[in-house]
Design a protein around this motif. Structure first.
Motif, PDB file in Angstrom:
ATOM      1  N   LEU A 232       1.057   4.004  -2.763  1.00 27.42           N
ATOM      2  CA  LEU A 232       0.858   5.414  -2.430  1.00 27.42           C
ATOM      3  C   LEU A 232       1.989   6.258  -3.004  1.00 27.42           C
ATOM      4  N   ARG A 233       3.207   5.781  -2.785  1.00 27.58           N
ATOM      5  CA  ARG A 233       4.359   6.543  -3.283  1.00 27.58           C
ATOM      6  C   ARG A 233       4.266   6.699  -4.799  1.00 27.58           C
ATOM      7  N   LYS A 234       3.844   5.612  -5.446  1.00 28.55           N
ATOM      8  CA  LYS A 234       3.729   5.707  -6.907  1.00 28.55           C
ATOM      9  C   LYS A 234       2.602   6.656  -7.289  1.00 28.55           C
ATOM     10  N   ALA A 235       1.491   6.595  -6.535  1.00 31.68           N
ATOM     11  CA  ALA A 235       0.375   7.490  -6.823  1.00 31.68           C
ATOM     12  C   ALA A 235       0.804   8.942  -6.627  1.00 31.68           C
ATOM     13  N   LEU A 236       1.693   9.154  -5.653  1.00 32.47           N
ATOM     14  CA  LEU A 236       2.167  10.510  -5.389  1.00 32.47           C
ATOM     15  C   LEU A 236       3.222  10.951  -6.397  1.00 32.47           C
ATOM     16  N   GLY A 237       3.558  10.050  -7.305  1.00 31.94           N
ATOM     17  CA  GLY A 237       4.457  10.476  -8.371  1.00 31.94           C
ATOM     18  C   GLY A 237       5.830   9.828  -8.356  1.00 31.94           C
ATOM     19  N   ALA A 238       6.014   8.788  -7.526  1.00 31.40           N
ATOM     20  CA  ALA A 238       7.308   8.124  -7.522  1.00 31.40           C
ATOM     21  C   ALA A 238       7.470   7.355  -8.824  1.00 31.40           C
ATOM     22  N   SER A 239       8.589   7.569  -9.501  1.00 36.58           N
ATOM     23  CA  SER A 239       8.823   6.820 -10.732  1.00 36.58           C
ATOM     24  C   SER A 239       9.316   5.427 -10.369  1.00 36.58           C
TER      25      SER A 239
ATOM     26  N   GLU B 291      15.150   3.319  -4.020  1.00 39.49           N
ATOM     27  CA  GLU B 291      14.864   3.256  -2.584  1.00 39.49           C
ATOM     28  C   GLU B 291      15.101   1.856  -2.032  1.00 39.49           C
TER      29      GLU B 291
ATOM     30  N   PRO C  91      -0.394   1.597  -8.807  1.00 40.52           N
ATOM     31  CA  PRO C  91      -0.696   2.699  -7.886  1.00 40.52           C
ATOM     32  C   PRO C  91      -2.190   2.799  -7.590  1.00 40.52           C
ATOM     33  N   ALA C  92      -3.017   2.271  -8.490  1.00 44.61           N
ATOM     34  CA  ALA C  92      -4.460   2.364  -8.285  1.00 44.61           C
ATOM     35  C   ALA C  92      -4.912   1.580  -7.053  1.00 44.61           C
TER      36      ALA C  92
ATOM     37  N   ARG D  36       0.842  -1.207   0.000  1.00 41.10           N
ATOM     38  CA  ARG D  36       0.000   0.000   0.000  1.00 41.10           C
ATOM     39  C   ARG D  36       0.871   1.250   0.000  1.00 41.10           C
ATOM     40  N   GLU D  37       1.911   1.198   0.829  1.00 46.72           N
ATOM     41  CA  GLU D  37       2.794   2.363   0.892  1.00 46.72           C
ATOM     42  C   GLU D  37       3.484   2.592  -0.455  1.00 46.72           C
TER      43      GLU D  37
ATOM     44  N   ILE E 177      11.546   4.072  -6.978  1.00 45.25           N
ATOM     45  CA  ILE E 177      11.184   2.913  -6.147  1.00 45.25           C
ATOM     46  C   ILE E 177      12.357   1.934  -6.126  1.00 45.25           C
TER      47      ILE E 177
END
Lengths: 465, 243
Positions: free
Chosen positions: A374-381, A388, A458-459, A370-371, A385
């Motif tokens: 979320l990060r991807k939804a917030l724009g993490a490429s 990180e 991300p969805a 989920r996290e 990821i």
């Protein structure tokens, strides 16, 4: 995450431990192998044997730290006329023997005093000799061996021995060493059979002893030297023994000396049929302190040994060195096997570590999907990821590597102390090696989990659960 | 001026038409609610508008760009640069504090700036809760942090999925107040909801049924509501800071 760190830590520990042992094993095992005897021989090129100086010069080619011991040997044939037996007598250095031949098993003790010998078990059994027994040995020079001019000066630097009858039938022995111009350099008097407080004093009296130094043989009592006051008979015997020594040696006649047996030697090998005595006693018996061979125990790899042997042969005149192939070969073979075993175990441990870390990271990824979503939804490429997780993995690897290097060294130390009975030195390269390898392993283990993290949709964050 | 335009958009999963030739048009600065029962295609539409999915057919023009044809990588960039997302489940990173959660969004967008993140928290009335972990915050507070997070990169469009679905009435009102303020500032808002009260706060409501737009309802009282809200804000002047 802690589990992943632990598994990397343990992996790195075993890695570091085994690498330390791997590096240290040749040294450790080398020391172990040294107990199986000498692995190098230094031989004389000529017939006459080599001098102490030649041997010392040859030994200079081997680093002091690696030379475990060097035992010189001089072999001669001696007779025991009372039993009509003849044996090989070996003159050696007993201090060195304990280092080069630690497997020597002795009933009794090593000779410490003049005219003490160690007798091989086989001889002892044949002639029924025991610790403490006396043994009279005769050396018969081979034709031409020390034949010289009876009237001329003795060979410069020669060691001569002789005996004569002193007070009440007791024998007085002398050993004399000549200097370069055939004058007396030093002498040793053994007047143990004489009355200790009278004739016995010839052994220790400085002014009596020192008057011999610098004189040429033969001597006349009262002219060349004075008697020790109150001990004329013993003094006469000393001078007589000296002259006998000179004449005996020059005439090439037999020399007989009585020895005391201090111990019986058992080795299971041919040494059991030898009589061992100190080099000094051998010189006293034969008139020469040359040695035939030196057995060396060197703690070094087969290649190093080859190099040393070549250097010795090349750099020292009249001397050549060769390896005891039987020992060096089996040593190399065993080490090779041991190292490949360590290598194999390390590889298996690393693979297990990788599986463990990979599984843990996989669990971490699904726990945090989920996290990640979320990060991807917030724009993490995908790249960030990847970075990180890889960063996290590498950090784990770094921590695990440092932890492992420290624990691994402790582990190797424990193993070394328990198995080899000696401690090991810290390899400075160990830390970077352990860190780099564990970071590499961590990075490899993260590849699959990262693939999975990147694939997270991300969805996922939009679905209510 | 149109910010978002869906032209004949269909999304087909096997035999199921989640969206069936939908045409939607949202102007810049508009506040639109999307309503509909479960399975009406709300989520699918939200995914497509949020650049997290692509339609099977049709065009989706966001700021003039057809996002239906872009690569996933490009979609990520568009989402990051133009869209602020608010979720029913809040979705905070549970080991990061409120301000850090806001900064995560900054991190992926450009550069984390704590001062700016704190100001954003100030706007939602949580300045003094900035260093609390999500577990120390109430649901309403968490959702306000998420609003701050959605705002931080000055998106063109705020897309909220059931933003009050997990909130009590008091917190629902606080969030709606925030939306009203954002609207007053000119932010475009699309709020997916099944709560009529939340839908009523918007200018226009699009009702989806069986993957099609069933009807559109214009909120005739919207201007009055905004006036009332501004008046109330002046008298209360508490949680929501003036622009």
């Amino acid at each position: 995450m802690l589990i992943a760190l632990l598994s990397i830590g343990i992996g790195a520990t075993i890695l570091a431990g085994l690498v330390t042992i791997y590096v240290d094993v040749p040294r450790q095992m080398g020391a172990q192998f040294r107990s199986f005897g000498a692995n190098m021989l230094i031989l004389s090129d000529g017939e006459k044997g080599m001098s102490k100086a030649q041997l010392d010069k040859a030994l200079e080619n081997i680093p002091a730290g690696q030379l475990v011991g060097a035992a010189p040997y001089r072999y001669v044939r001696v007779d025991m006329t009372t039993r009509q037996q003849s044996f090989t007598a070996a003159g050696t250095d007993f201090d060195q023997i304990t280092k080069t031949s630690p497997y020597f098993s002795i009933e009794g003790r090593y000779p410490e005093n003049p005219r003490e010998v160690l007798v091989g078990k086989e001889i002892a059994e044949t002639i029924g000799i025991r610790e403490g027994s006396g043994m009279e040995l005769t050396w018969q020079p081979a034709a031409g061996e020390t034949a010289g001019d009876p009237s001329g000066d003795r060979q410069p630097g020669a060691i001569l021995s002789g005996s004569a009858e002193g007070w009440s039938g007791g024998t007085v022995y002398v050993t004399v060493k000549l200097d370069d111009s055939s004058r007396i350099a030093s002498l040793t008097i053994d007047a143990g059979t004489q009355t200790p407080e009278i004739g016995g004093l010839t052994q220790t009296d400085d002014s009596f002893n020192s008057q011999f130094v610098g004189k040429s043989l033969p001597l006349t009592l009262g002219e060349d030297v004075d008697a020790l006051s109150g001990a004329t008979i013993t003094s006469t015997a000393v001078v007589e023994a000296l002259n006998t020594a000179r004449n005996t040696q020059s005439a090439g006649t037999a020399m007989t000396i009585k020895y005391t047996v201090t111990g019986i030697l058992a080795t299971g090998g041919e040494e059991e049929s030898y009589v061992f005595m100190s080099l000094e006693d051998m010189a006293g018996l034969t008139g020469s302190d040359a040695v035939d061979v030196a057995e060396l125990s060197v703690s070094a790899s087969a290649e190093e040994l080859e190099t040393y042997a070549e250097q010795i042969t090349e750099n020292t005149d009249g001397v050549r060195a060769r390896l005891v192939k039987r020992v060096t070969r089996s040593e190399t073979a065993v080490l090779g096997k041991l190292q490949s075993l360590v290598f194999l175990v390390t590889a298996v441990v690393l693979i297990l570590t990788m599986i463990c870390v990979s599984t843990t990271m996989m669990a971490v990824v699904s726990e945090r999907r989920r996290e990640i979503g979320l990060r991807k939804a917030l724009g993490a490429s995908d790249g960030s990821i990847r970075t990180e997780f890889l960063g996290e993995g590498m950090f784990l690897g770094l921590l695990g590597g440092v932890l492992g290097a420290v624990l691994g060294f402790a582990f190797a130390q424990v193993v070394s102390v328990n198995v080899f009975g000696s401690s090991i030195t810290f390899q400075p390269l160990l830390l970077p090696t352990a860190v780099i390898v564990s970071m590499g392993v961590a990075a490899l283990s993260c590849l699959q989990p990262i693939k999975r993290a990147v694939a997270i949709d991300p969805a996922i964050v939009l679905k209510d659960e | 001026m149109s910010l978002l335009e869906l032209k004949n958009v269909s999304k087909i999963y096997g035999d199921l038409k989640a969206l069936d030739s939908v045409n939607v048009h949202v102007d810049k600065g508009e506040w639109v609610a999307i309503m509909g029962p479960s399975g009406s295609g709300k989520s699918t539409m939200m995914n497509i508008i949020g650049c997290m999915d692509r339609p099977t057919y049709g065009e989706v023009l966001l700021d003039g760009v057809d996002i239906a044809k872009e690569s996933s990588k490009k979609l990520t960039d568009i989402r990051r640069d133009k869209i602020g997302l608010i979720f029913q489940q809040f979705h905070m990173v549970n080991y990061l504090t409120a301000v850090e959660n806001v900064m995560v969004s900054q991190y992926y967008h450009s550069m984390p700036d704590e001062q700016e993140a704190l100001e954003a928290l100030g706007r939602v009335g949580l300045r003094e809760r900035a260093h609390h972990l999500p577990s120390q915050l109430s649901g309403g507070e968490q959702q306000r942090v998420c609003v701050a997070r959605a705002l931080i990169n000055h998106p063109e469009l705020i897309l909220a999925d059931e933003p009050t679905g997990n909130l009590d009435e008091a917190n629902e009102n606080i969030v709606l107040d925030l939306f009203a303020q954002l609207h007053a500032e000119g932010t475009t808002l699309i709020v997916v909801t099944h709560d009529p009260e939340v839908a009523d706060a918007a200018q226009r409501t699009i009702v989806l049924e069986h993957g099609k737009v069933a009807r559109e309802v214009i909120n005739e009282h919207f201007d009055e509501q905004q006036k009332e809200w501004l008046a109330r804000l002046k008298t209360e002047n508490k949680r929501v800071m003036p622009v």
